[in-house]
Design a protein around this motif. Structure first.
Motif, PDB file in Angstrom:
ATOM      1  N   ASP A  87       0.887  -0.948  -0.005  1.00 18.61           N
ATOM      2  CA  ASP A  87       0.067  -0.018   0.040  1.00 18.61           C
ATOM      3  C   ASP A  87       0.640   1.340   0.326  1.00 18.61           C
ATOM      4  O   ASP A  87       0.750   2.196  -1.007  1.00 18.61           O
ATOM      5  N   THR A  88       1.988   1.311   0.806  1.00 22.11           N
ATOM      6  CA  THR A  88       2.831   2.585   0.937  1.00 22.11           C
ATOM      7  C   THR A  88       3.503   2.700  -0.480  1.00 22.11           C
ATOM      8  O   THR A  88       5.046   1.957  -0.542  1.00 22.11           O
ATOM      9  N   LEU A  89       3.458   3.918  -1.321  1.00 25.48           N
ATOM     10  CA  LEU A  89       4.421   4.279  -2.214  1.00 25.48           C
ATOM     11  C   LEU A  89       5.208   5.298  -1.795  1.00 25.48           C
ATOM     12  O   LEU A  89       4.920   6.098  -0.802  1.00 25.48           O
ATOM     13  N   PHE A  90       6.568   5.088  -2.744  1.00 27.59           N
ATOM     14  CA  PHE A  90       6.918   6.151  -2.334  1.00 27.59           C
ATOM     15  C   PHE A  90       7.376   7.225  -3.053  1.00 27.59           C
ATOM     16  O   PHE A  90       7.512   6.462  -4.732  1.00 27.59           O
ATOM     17  N   GLY A  91       7.186   8.028  -3.487  1.00 24.17           N
ATOM     18  CA  GLY A  91       7.949   9.870  -4.711  1.00 24.17           C
ATOM     19  C   GLY A  91       7.863  10.366  -5.056  1.00 24.17           C
ATOM     20  O   GLY A  91       7.715  10.812  -3.286  1.00 24.17           O
ATOM     21  N   LEU A  92       7.916  11.446  -5.777  1.00 21.63           N
ATOM     22  CA  LEU A  92       7.768  12.882  -6.245  1.00 21.63           C
ATOM     23  C   LEU A  92       6.340  13.057  -5.701  1.00 21.63           C
ATOM     24  O   LEU A  92       5.468  12.702  -6.863  1.00 21.63           O
ATOM     25  N   CYS A  93       5.622  13.363  -4.426  1.00 18.37           N
ATOM     26  CA  CYS A  93       4.186  14.054  -4.862  1.00 18.37           C
ATOM     27  C   CYS A  93       4.329  14.902  -4.821  1.00 18.37           C
ATOM     28  O   CYS A  93       4.853  16.446  -4.413  1.00 18.37           O
ATOM     29  N   ASP A  94       3.354  15.867  -5.919  1.00 19.93           N
ATOM     30  CA  ASP A  94       3.158  17.523  -6.506  1.00 19.93           C
ATOM     31  C   ASP A  94       1.269  17.540  -5.842  1.00 19.93           C
ATOM     32  O   ASP A  94       0.782  17.135  -6.998  1.00 19.93           O
ATOM     33  N   LEU A  95       0.666  18.353  -5.089  1.00 19.96           N
ATOM     34  CA  LEU A  95      -0.214  18.491  -4.480  1.00 19.96           C
ATOM     35  C   LEU A  95      -1.080  19.261  -5.240  1.00 19.96           C
ATOM     36  O   LEU A  95      -2.580  19.769  -5.020  1.00 19.96           O
ATOM     37  N   GLY A  96      -0.354  20.211  -6.013  1.00 15.37           N
ATOM     38  CA  GLY A  96      -0.840  22.187  -6.426  1.00 15.37           C
ATOM     39  C   GLY A  96      -0.241  22.944  -6.071  1.00 15.37           C
ATOM     40  O   GLY A  96      -1.430  24.036  -6.614  1.00 15.37           O
ATOM     41  N   PHE A  97       0.408  22.991  -4.714  1.00 15.73           N
ATOM     42  CA  PHE A  97       0.658  24.059  -3.835  1.00 15.73           C
ATOM     43  C   PHE A  97       1.372  24.617  -3.957  1.00 15.73           C
ATOM     44  O   PHE A  97       2.441  25.577  -3.605  1.00 15.73           O
ATOM     45  N   GLY A  98       2.412  24.222  -5.346  1.00 20.08           N
ATOM     46  CA  GLY A  98       3.486  24.657  -5.256  1.00 20.08           C
ATOM     47  C   GLY A  98       4.932  23.954  -4.666  1.00 20.08           C
ATOM     48  O   GLY A  98       5.929  24.447  -4.811  1.00 20.08           O
ATOM     49  N   PHE A  99       4.752  23.312  -4.103  1.00 19.11           N
ATOM     50  CA  PHE A  99       5.944  22.822  -3.606  1.00 19.11           C
ATOM     51  C   PHE A  99       6.220  21.148  -3.431  1.00 19.11           C
ATOM     52  O   PHE A  99       5.739  20.336  -2.187  1.00 19.11           O
ATOM     53  N   PRO A 100       6.546  21.032  -3.762  1.00 18.37           N
ATOM     54  CA  PRO A 100       6.222  19.452  -4.474  1.00 18.37           C
ATOM     55  C   PRO A 100       7.170  18.963  -4.124  1.00 18.37           C
ATOM     56  O   PRO A 100       8.569  19.115  -4.173  1.00 18.37           O
ATOM     57  N   GLU A 101       6.983  17.577  -2.911  1.00 20.04           N
ATOM     58  CA  GLU A 101       8.135  16.764  -2.335  1.00 20.04           C
ATOM     59  C   GLU A 101       8.226  15.062  -2.546  1.00 20.04           C
ATOM     60  O   GLU A 101       7.463  14.522  -2.999  1.00 20.04           O
ATOM     61  N   LEU A 102       9.376  15.091  -2.297  1.00 18.41           N
ATOM     62  CA  LEU A 102       9.637  13.260  -1.153  1.00 18.41           C
ATOM     63  C   LEU A 102       8.738  13.149  -0.759  1.00 18.41           C
ATOM     64  O   LEU A 102       8.965  13.564   0.550  1.00 18.41           O
ATOM     65  N   GLY A 103       8.243  11.895  -1.009  1.00 19.53           N
ATOM     66  CA  GLY A 103       7.438  11.065   0.502  1.00 19.53           C
ATOM     67  C   GLY A 103       7.079  10.141  -0.404  1.00 19.53           C
ATOM     68  O   GLY A 103       6.640   9.433  -1.211  1.00 19.53           O
ATOM     69  N   SER A 104       5.808   9.743   0.661  1.00 23.20           N
ATOM     70  CA  SER A 104       5.211   8.797   0.805  1.00 23.20           C
ATOM     71  C   SER A 104       3.742   8.659   0.450  1.00 23.20           C
ATOM     72  O   SER A 104       2.677   9.463   1.039  1.00 23.20           O
ATOM     73  N   VAL A 105       2.497   7.947  -0.075  1.00 24.47           N
ATOM     74  CA  VAL A 105       1.598   8.027  -0.499  1.00 24.47           C
ATOM     75  C   VAL A 105       0.378   6.377  -0.318  1.00 24.47           C
ATOM     76  O   VAL A 105       1.227   6.110  -0.798  1.00 24.47           O
ATOM     77  N   SER A 106      -0.786   6.428   0.090  1.00 26.72           N
ATOM     78  CA  SER A 106      -1.167   4.843   0.618  1.00 26.72           C
ATOM     79  C   SER A 106      -1.844   4.993  -1.273  1.00 26.72           C
ATOM     80  O   SER A 106      -2.147   5.983  -1.631  1.00 26.72           O
ATOM     81  N   LEU A 107      -1.727   4.206  -1.447  1.00 26.28           N
ATOM     82  CA  LEU A 107      -2.839   3.500  -2.864  1.00 26.28           C
ATOM     83  C   LEU A 107      -3.770   2.751  -2.426  1.00 26.28           C
ATOM     84  O   LEU A 107      -4.999   3.590  -3.213  1.00 26.28           O
ATOM     85  N   ALA A 108      -3.966   2.732  -1.236  1.00 28.03           N
ATOM     86  CA  ALA A 108      -5.846   2.873  -1.556  1.00 28.03           C
ATOM     87  C   ALA A 108      -6.317   4.104  -0.861  1.00 28.03           C
ATOM     88  O   ALA A 108      -7.678   4.650  -2.332  1.00 28.03           O
ATOM     89  N   GLU A 109      -5.516   4.869  -0.649  1.00 36.09           N
ATOM     90  CA  GLU A 109      -5.906   6.688  -0.414  1.00 36.09           C
ATOM     91  C   GLU A 109      -6.677   6.858  -1.787  1.00 36.09           C
ATOM     92  O   GLU A 109      -7.275   7.386  -2.536  1.00 36.09           O
ATOM     93  N   LEU A 110      -5.441   6.722  -2.342  1.00 37.74           N
ATOM     94  CA  LEU A 110      -5.307   7.190  -4.351  1.00 37.74           C
ATOM     95  C   LEU A 110      -6.317   6.775  -4.270  1.00 37.74           C
ATOM     96  O   LEU A 110      -7.152   7.392  -5.621  1.00 37.74           O
ATOM     97  N   ALA A 111      -6.343   5.754  -4.847  1.00 38.47           N
ATOM     98  CA  ALA A 111      -7.649   4.413  -5.358  1.00 38.47           C
ATOM     99  C   ALA A 111      -8.681   5.318  -5.252  1.00 38.47           C
ATOM    100  O   ALA A 111      -9.971   5.053  -5.350  1.00 38.47           O
ATOM    101  N   SER A 112      -8.941   5.393  -3.787  1.00 40.75           N
ATOM    102  CA  SER A 112     -10.196   6.048  -3.237  1.00 40.75           C
ATOM    103  C   SER A 112     -10.476   7.940  -3.370  1.00 40.75           C
ATOM    104  O   SER A 112     -12.065   7.701  -3.444  1.00 40.75           O
ATOM    105  N   VAL A 113     -10.044   8.237  -4.055  1.00 41.03           N
ATOM    106  CA  VAL A 113     -10.016   9.277  -4.269  1.00 41.03           C
ATOM    107  C   VAL A 113     -10.845   9.639  -5.758  1.00 41.03           C
ATOM    108  O   VAL A 113     -11.458   9.676  -6.612  1.00 41.03           O
ATOM    109  N   LYS A 114     -12.276  10.841  -5.860  1.00 39.53           N
ATOM    110  CA  LYS A 114     -12.919  11.319  -6.515  1.00 39.53           C
ATOM    111  C   LYS A 114     -13.034  12.333  -6.415  1.00 39.53           C
ATOM    112  O   LYS A 114     -13.249  13.536  -5.022  1.00 39.53           O
TER     113      LYS A 114
END
Length: 139
Positions: free
Chosen positions: A49-76
């Motif tokens: 479930d725990t992915l690692f990479g470059l994450c950019d949520l669109g606030f102008g500050f992309p960062e290296l970090g972890s994200v949950s695959l389950a959370e990404l799959a549940s986003v609408k």
């Protein structure tokens, strides 16, 4: 859409299982089709479930970090659309180069010029850089 295919999952797990710290090439690019969020992912933990990479949520500050695959799959997002995989994405540089370019641009970018500048700033020799696709097109 299946965010992570079995083949991609195997590659991400293999990267996540390495004992030494490695500057992997991104394996998959995910994005919000109705917003600015983008993820370039290189590794998946053994938990599946725990992915690692470059994450950019669109606030102008992309960062290296972890994200949950389950959370990404549940986003609408807007219009009820979920996160999608960029089927055309092919990594040309290691993650550190994308991170450096994203830091300069304020967002994840695939702009050849910015990626090459980032690679040079990180000390990658020209001989190790992938061929310049823009240069090939001009010939």
């Amino acid at each position: 859409m299946i965010l992570i295919t079995d083949d991609l999952c195997a590659r991400l797990l293999a990267n996540g299982a390495t004992d030494t710290e490695t500057d992997h090439f991104p394996v998959v690019k995910l994005f919000d089709p109705t917003g600015p969020a983008t993820w370039l992912l290189t590794e998946l933990d053994a938990d599946g479930d725990t992915l690692f990479g470059l994450c950019d949520l669109g606030f102008g500050f992309p960062e290296l970090g972890s994200v949950s695959l389950a959370e990404l799959a549940s986003v609408k997002g807007r219009l009820g659309l979920g996160i999608e995989r960029d089927l055309c994405f092919k990594a040309r540089f290691p993650l550190s180069v994308y991170a450096q370019a994203a830091c300069s641009a304020g967002h994840i970018t695939e702009a050849e010029r910015l990626l090459r500048q980032a690679a040079e700033a990180l000390g990658n020799a020209h001989s190790k850089l992938p061929p310049d696709t823009a240069e090939q097109t001009r010939r």
